[in-house]
Design an enzyme around this catalytic site. Structure first.
Site, PDB file in Angstrom:
ATOM      1  N   CYS A   1      18.953  20.767 -15.382  1.00 49.55           N
ATOM      2  CA  CYS A   1      20.161  21.126 -16.026  1.00 49.55           C
ATOM      3  C   CYS A   1      20.936  19.975 -16.757  1.00 49.55           C
ATOM      4  O   CYS A   1      21.370  20.509 -17.696  1.00 49.55           O
ATOM      5  CB  CYS A   1      21.046  21.108 -14.729  1.00 49.55           C
ATOM      6  SG  CYS A   1      20.448  22.521 -13.361  1.00 49.55           S
TER       7      CYS A   1
ATOM      8  N   HIS B   1      28.302  19.714 -14.575  1.00 51.13           N
ATOM      9  CA  HIS B   1      27.200  18.812 -14.413  1.00 51.13           C
ATOM     10  C   HIS B   1      26.883  17.881 -15.442  1.00 51.13           C
ATOM     11  O   HIS B   1      25.686  17.405 -15.725  1.00 51.13           O
ATOM     12  CB  HIS B   1      25.988  19.570 -14.228  1.00 51.13           C
ATOM     13  CG  HIS B   1      24.892  19.292 -13.242  1.00 51.13           C
ATOM     14  ND1 HIS B   1      23.552  19.671 -12.798  1.00 51.13           N
ATOM     15  CD2 HIS B   1      24.972  17.883 -12.363  1.00 51.13           C
ATOM     16  CE1 HIS B   1      22.900  18.973 -12.157  1.00 51.13           C
ATOM     17  NE2 HIS B   1      23.673  17.732 -11.968  1.00 51.13           N
TER      18      HIS B   1
END
Length: 573
Positions: free
Chosen positions: A96, A152
């Site tokens: 990610c 994130h």
């Protein structure tokens, strides 16, 4: 160019599947994208800056879209891709944070210090503050910028938040994964907190709304309240289809015949996301944006095969540097594309969106900025050759070193125990431990643990630290040519050495207890002042060696279970 025989796949089937193409390895047409800062230049076919909608999905496997032959229904994505340009030589990162950081900065992760793992909720770490981000460049070009979905990229201090990194508005989560309804995220036993934010505030009142639907509704609202006469950039980073596997019941019912419960839930989540994209596209048309819009769709990494995802027929999964971990689903849909309804084999990497979109917006991309991305719009819109000839997948000096790697195996110029991967032209090199290396057909994704016995397993090369593949001829990475072509191995190792000299130190500080949601009103969010941040970052460097020793025990356990698993499988197959 030699094309090697592939077990179970004929040359004709490869052509039919769309894997073999040599267009992208023709000499690149590298254009000078620098310009006078006072001059605003748009592509010749554009009369005004286009509206840009960038849609990023989470953990969607390469096989998990209709036009790749999936059993999952994605009619919207199929239609948008068919009417636009499918990117079938498109690369992302295996997890990610790296993909998101490279999208936002246009730089390889070795140039942002984020080359190891992800940014964890309790780490005093975030996207480097000295890097100008994509939305900041678009703001300079006169764009209104909005983010909806998963960030994130760190949040330990307010300066790290999306609204401080170039976005005018933000609705979404700051951590890596949350419950789709309650927005709770646990980073270990008892370390749980709420994670849905509106701007820089906790959005307590939104709990109970399924995130995929909530995010699509927010995009609709943004479009409804903005003027289509003014350029807008919306970054939609869906949480879907990352775990936990949750979906509205009406979508699960469509897949009631699927025997695998995980695959059934996963498929429902993909289809729900597909309908969210349909609603966003409808809003673009309803409010007058569509005719001057560019819609980009991208996955962030390979699918997690033990959580319902499928990367078939590619090798590997999320978290690996095999093609199943780094080859993404990507397409561009826009009325502004000159050559529509086609498949492009131009080599494209996620870092390329930064210069491509800034250039489309009429912004200034100076060569002095040191970007790793290229402007690939001519390749996408006009079918020209890609200016990109190579991709550094990554160099991670902190990842567990391969047991059988050595400097000797790397011709004395590279320690092959180090995890690294690079593609140059048609060649791809991997060193160290590339990660889980099996091929997993989607039909074998039955209920755990039975699925493990049906995997097409690698039965050789377990004591290796160097792999070489001709990805054009062997996209499934079945034939390692490192022994036959040591000249190519050495050449690519030399490129790794070159990139490694430009790498900045890894930023991976120790977790800090101050980040616990209990100390922050029950929610994840910024927890450090500027002075505290500097102190804890330094502490993280000092504690890193201690953490490595603790991880060693975990490594031994992993090694034990890996050997046990291999032994069990050999008995069953």
């Amino acid at each position: 160019m030699a094309v090697y025989a592939l077990t179970g796949f004929s040359f004709v089937s490869l052509l039919g599947f769309g894997y073999l193409s040599w267009d992208w390895i023709k000499p690149g047409l590298v254009s000078d994208v620098s310009m006078d800062p006072m001059e605003k230049s748009l592509p010749p076919t554009f009369t005004r800056p286009p509206h840009i909608i960038f849609i990023l999905t989470d953990d969607q496997g390469y096989h998990d879209v209709g036009y790749h032959g999936s059993d999952i229904q994605t009619p919207t994505l199929d239609r948008l891709a068919a009417e636009g340009v499918k990117l079938e030589n498109y690369y992302i990162q295996p997890i990610c944070t790296p993909s998101r950081s490279q999208l936002i900065t246009g730089r390889y992760q070795i140039h942002t210090g984020l080359q190891h793992s992800i940014i964890r909720p309790r780490q005093p770490n975030c996207l480097p503050l000295d890097r100008v981000t994509l939305p900041q460049k678009l703001q300079e070009a006169g764009y209104s910028t909005h983010m909806v979905g998963k960030w994130h990229l760190g949040f330990y201090k307010k300066e790290c938040l999306p609204t401080r990194r170039g976005f005018d508005t933000f609705l979404g989560s700051l951590t890596g994964n949350v419950d789709y309804y309650t927005y709770d995220n646990c980073d270990g036993p008892g370390v749980c907190g709420y994670d849905l934010h509106e701007g820089e505030n906790v959005a307590w009142g939104q709990s109970g709304k399924y995130s995929t639907v909530l995010y699509a509704q927010r995009v609709n609202k943004i479009l409804a309240t903005h003027s289509p006469k003014e350029p807008i950039f919306i970054y939609v980073a869906f949480q879907a289809v990352h775990t936990p596997l949750q979906s509205p019941k009406e979508y699960i019912y469509r897949y009631r015949s699927m025997g695998n419960v995980a695959r059934r839930k996963y498929a429902a989540m993909v289809t729900c996301m597909d309908e969210a994209v349909k609603n966003i596209t409808w809003a673009l048309k309803k409010y007058g944006y569509y005719d001057n819009s560019v819609i980009i769709f991208s996955t962030d990494n390979g699918g997690q095969t033990f959580s319902g995802g499928s990367n078939w027929p590619l090798r590997g999964r999320k978290g690996t540097y095999w093609e199943g971990g780094v080859r993404g689903i990507g397409f561009v849909h826009s009325p502004l594309i000159q050559r529509k309804r086609r498949t492009s084999w131009a080599l494209v990497h996620i870092t390329d969106w930064y210069p491509t979109l800034v250039t489309l917006a009429g912004g200034n991309v100076s060569a002095a900025e040191g970007l790793d991305g290229y402007d690939v719009w001519p390749a996408i819109s006009e079918g020209k050759a890609s200016p990109r000839m190579e991709i550094l997948h990554n160099i991670d000096p902190l990842y567990n070193h391969a047991k059988y790697g050595s400097l000797e195996d790397g011709f004395g110029i590279w320690n092959t125990a180090v995890q690294a991967s690079i593609r140059v032209g048609e060649w791809k090199l991997l060193t160290g431990d590339p990660g889980y290396s099996d091929w997993i057909p989607p039909q074998t994704l039955t209920n755990f643990p039975g699925s493990w016995w049906n995997l097409e397993r690698l039965t050789h090369g377990l004591r290796k630290s160097v792999w070489l593949f001709n990805i054009t001829a062997d996209p499934y990475e079945r034939y390692d040519l490192s022994q036959q072509r040591p000249d190519v191995v050495r050449a690519l190792l030399t490129r790794l050495v070159h990139y490694n000299r430009t790498a900045i130190p890894v930023r991976y500080p120790a977790e800090n207890p101050r980040a616990h949601p209990d100390f922050n009103g029950g929610a994840w969010g910024p927890w450090a002042s500027e002075d505290e941040a500097e102190e804890w970052e330094g502490m993280g460097e000092r504690l890193r060696s201690k953490n490595r020793k603790k991880k060693c025990k975990i490594c031994k356990l992993r090694s034990f279970f890996r050997k046990l698993n291999t032994r069990l499988m050999s008995n069953r197959i």
